[in-house]
Scaffold this active site. Structure first.
Site, PDB file in Angstrom:
ATOM      1  N   THR A  13      -8.077  20.221  44.500  1.00 15.67           N
ATOM      2  CA  THR A  13      -8.716  21.528  44.717  1.00 15.67           C
ATOM      3  C   THR A  13      -8.438  22.049  46.130  1.00 15.67           C
ATOM      4  O   THR A  13      -7.950  23.164  46.308  1.00 15.67           O
ATOM      5  CB  THR A  13     -10.242  21.390  44.515  1.00 15.67           C
ATOM      6  OG1 THR A  13     -10.449  20.809  43.237  1.00 15.67           O
ATOM      7  CG2 THR A  13     -10.940  22.726  44.595  1.00 15.67           C
ATOM      8  N   VAL A  14      -8.739  21.222  47.131  1.00 13.19           N
ATOM      9  CA  VAL A  14      -8.579  21.705  48.511  1.00 13.19           C
ATOM     10  C   VAL A  14      -7.097  21.778  48.887  1.00 13.19           C
ATOM     11  O   VAL A  14      -6.658  22.721  49.566  1.00 13.19           O
ATOM     12  CB  VAL A  14      -9.365  20.811  49.499  1.00 13.19           C
ATOM     13  CG1 VAL A  14      -9.197  21.329  50.921  1.00 13.19           C
ATOM     14  CG2 VAL A  14     -10.839  20.779  49.121  1.00 13.19           C
ATOM     15  N   GLU A 129     -12.561  19.647  60.926  1.00 17.94           N
ATOM     16  CA  GLU A 129     -13.518  20.744  60.670  1.00 17.94           C
ATOM     17  C   GLU A 129     -13.968  20.776  59.213  1.00 17.94           C
ATOM     18  O   GLU A 129     -15.132  21.033  58.901  1.00 17.94           O
ATOM     19  CB  GLU A 129     -12.865  22.091  61.043  1.00 17.94           C
ATOM     20  CG  GLU A 129     -13.770  23.280  60.932  1.00 17.94           C
ATOM     21  CD  GLU A 129     -14.910  23.228  61.951  1.00 17.94           C
ATOM     22  OE1 GLU A 129     -14.659  23.394  63.138  1.00 17.94           O
ATOM     23  OE2 GLU A 129     -16.063  23.010  61.514  1.00 17.94           O
ATOM     24  N   GLY A 134     -17.821  22.369  54.803  1.00 19.37           N
ATOM     25  CA  GLY A 134     -16.678  23.138  54.271  1.00 19.37           C
ATOM     26  C   GLY A 134     -16.115  24.145  55.243  1.00 19.37           C
ATOM     27  O   GLY A 134     -15.563  23.782  56.279  1.00 19.37           O
ATOM     28  N   GLY A 187     -19.785  23.000  37.356  1.00 16.75           N
ATOM     29  CA  GLY A 187     -18.750  22.355  38.171  1.00 16.75           C
ATOM     30  C   GLY A 187     -19.192  22.088  39.601  1.00 16.75           C
ATOM     31  O   GLY A 187     -18.378  21.766  40.457  1.00 16.75           O
ATOM     32  N   LYS A 205     -21.937  13.515  56.670  1.00 13.40           N
ATOM     33  CA  LYS A 205     -21.728  14.711  57.498  1.00 13.40           C
ATOM     34  C   LYS A 205     -22.679  14.694  58.701  1.00 13.40           C
ATOM     35  O   LYS A 205     -22.286  15.018  59.827  1.00 13.40           O
ATOM     36  CB  LYS A 205     -21.960  15.960  56.651  1.00 13.40           C
ATOM     37  CG  LYS A 205     -20.948  16.111  55.505  1.00 13.40           C
ATOM     38  CD  LYS A 205     -21.397  17.175  54.514  1.00 13.40           C
ATOM     39  CE  LYS A 205     -20.455  17.291  53.341  1.00 13.40           C
ATOM     40  NZ  LYS A 205     -21.004  18.095  52.239  1.00 13.40           N
ATOM     41  N   GLY A 302     -15.513  24.173  48.058  1.00 14.84           N
ATOM     42  CA  GLY A 302     -14.662  25.127  47.352  1.00 14.84           C
ATOM     43  C   GLY A 302     -13.283  25.193  47.978  1.00 14.84           C
ATOM     44  O   GLY A 302     -13.110  24.919  49.168  1.00 14.84           O
TER      45      GLY A 302
HETATM   46  N1  HSE Z   1     -20.030  17.622  47.319  1.00 13.95           N
HETATM   47  C1  HSE Z   1     -20.275  18.370  48.521  1.00 13.95           C
HETATM   48  C2  HSE Z   1     -21.478  19.264  48.347  1.00 13.95           C
HETATM   49  C3  HSE Z   1     -19.130  19.226  48.930  1.00 13.95           C
HETATM   50  O1  HSE Z   1     -22.073  19.319  47.268  1.00 13.95           O
HETATM   51  O2  HSE Z   1     -21.832  19.918  49.309  1.00 13.95           O
HETATM   52  C4  HSE Z   1     -18.057  18.497  49.622  1.00 13.95           C
HETATM   53  O3  HSE Z   1     -18.542  17.862  50.762  1.00 13.95           O
END
Ligand code: HSE
Length: 437
Positions: A13-14, A129, A134, A187, A205, A302
């Site tokens: 995806t990314v 980053e 994201g 999704g 994170k 995303g």
């Molecule tokens: N799965 C993560 C979220 C996104 O739901 O925020 C990617 O880090």
């Protein structure tokens, strides 16, 4: 000037988003950078998918080492995720003198300290980053924009999946399971959602941004993790009646005794901006001594938002690749020899206020017994509601406390649960006012 040559690991995806972004925005990027960015190599398990997405000029392989060992690659962009192949590939790429751009929060949370040490030895940049929130440039803000401040605390909604589930539970009165199923249909949640709903993803994170804020090594192994899977709609409803919303927050705070590093469901006053962040969106609130509070809001996942962060990092690498290491921003925001190994506070020592829900027999004196226990632990009550009779004999008491040390709340809960007229374990959820302490 020569174009910067990119080796891409992972065309999911990314990775696909990064390829699209580099195609669609190439002239704008060149206008800013004065140089072109080109992908020379791409590695993907599924070669057919890679062929469909990649320009025919890109050399495609299944083997990540074909990319990290290639001479015509200046920067390796790792978008595979996980701590197996991704780790081996990054380590080899660093040893080969390639700069790294990665979105891999798990890898950095667990192995970041050693990866940065190795990168320093080989004089390469490691940019990340996209690993936190994201597309939101929170790493840039912490490492550069806020660099003149003492950062005091951070509170963030940094897992979009959990925030979507909590938003659904509040808006529609859904159970956790119903909201999770909805997230999976749309999704937003994986088939195995454990990492998102049990707090690990947010913990990865949070551990990264805590290190950047306070100038410590990354301390994920000491991060407290509590997810949302045990959260009941009834508590979301009671919180709302009291003027609060429940969010899965990552909280890190520097205190004189150590650093708080914790992920858990949290009651927030509904007037706070963070409380209004709904759906899959992310937001991070940073408290610092000079600027006060700043807030960063946006898409936390995303293809396009994450690619936006990945490519911005590639552009930074392009600008700084020939600079001496001392001109670059340090990996963890502070000079590596100045990192301080400040201990992470055990949860018993944190200071918070609390929401307690107690199911009791509806008889005279029960409320007094509970209030006495809290008073004897020096816990002050901020608000208290007794719900109507739930069935013929039982009722629920909801208590909001003022700030206290967590060990006193736990002691109180044990004593309350031992009362003969208390019918089930006490539900406890932490609260945050987000005021400066
Ligand atoms: N799965 C993560 C979220 C996104 O739901 O925020 C990617 O880090």
């Amino acid at each position: 000037m020569q174009p910067l040559r990119i080796g891409l690991l992972g065309v999911g995806t990314v990775g696909g988003g990064t390829i699209n972004l580099l195609q669609n925005n190439s002239s704008e990027i060149t206008r800013r950078l004065g140089r072109q960015l080109i992908i020379t190599h791409a590695a993907n398990r599924n070669i057919e998918r890679a062929k469909k997405i990649c320009d025919p000029s890109i050399k495609i392989t299944k083997d990540v080492f074909d990319v990290v060992n290639a001479d015509d690659v200046d920067v390796v962009v790792e978008l595979i995720g996980g701590t197996t192949i991704a780790k081996d590939a990054i380590i080899q790429a660093i040893k080969n003198g390639k700069h790294i751009v990665t979105a891999n929060k798990k890898l950095l949370a667990e192995y970041g300290n050693e990866i940065f040490q190795l990168a320093a030895k080989h004089n390469v940049m490691v940019m990340f980053e996209a690993a936190v929130a994201g597309g939101i440039p929170i790493i840039k803000a912490l490492r550069e924009g806020l660099a003149a401040n003492h950062i005091e605390s951070i509170a963030g909604i940094i897992n979009g999946t959990s925030n979507f589930i909590l938003s659904e539970m509040r808006a529609n009165g859904s159970t956790f399971q119903e909201a999770l199923a909805q997230a999976q249909t749309l999704g937003y949640a994986e088939a195995d959602p454990t990492f998102d709903i049990e707090g690990q993803d947010a913990g990865h994170k949070l551990s990264i941004i805590s290190a950047l804020a306070f100038g410590t090594p990354i301390n994920f192994q000491h991060c407290y993790l509590e997810g949302i899977s045990q959260l009941k709609s009834i508590d979301i409803g009671y919180a709302e009646e009291l003027g609060y919303r429940i969010k899965l927050l990552g909280i890190t705070r520097k205190t004189p005794k150590g650093i708080e590093l914790r992920v858990h469901p949290t009651l927030l006053p509904e007037s706070r901006l963070l409380a209004k962040v709904e759906g899959v969106m992310n937001a991070v609130s940073v408290q610092a001594d000079m600027i006060g509070q700043t807030m960063y809001y946006g898409a936390g996942a995303g293809a396009d938002p994450t690619a936006s962060a990945v490519v911005a990092d590639i552009m930074d690498v392009t600008r700084l690749q020939n600079a001496e290491a001392s001109y670059r921003v340090p990996y963890l925001a502070f000079q590596s020899e100045s990192l301080e190994d400040i201990s992470i506070l055990p949860m018993d020592d944190i200071i918070s206020s609390y929401y307690l829900r107690v199911s009791v027999q509806d008889e005279p004196g029960v409320l007094g017994e509970i209030a006495n226990i809290l008073a004897s632990e020096s816990i002050s009550i901020e608000a208290l509601i007794q719900k109507g009779v739930i069935d013929q004999k039982s009722t629920e008491i909801v208590i909001l406390t003022h700030s206290t040390q967590e060990r006193f709340i736990k002691q109180s809960m044990q004593r309350i649960q031992a009362l003969p007229r208390v019918l089930s374990p006490v539900t406890m959820i932490r609260m945050e006012s987000l005021h400066r302490r």
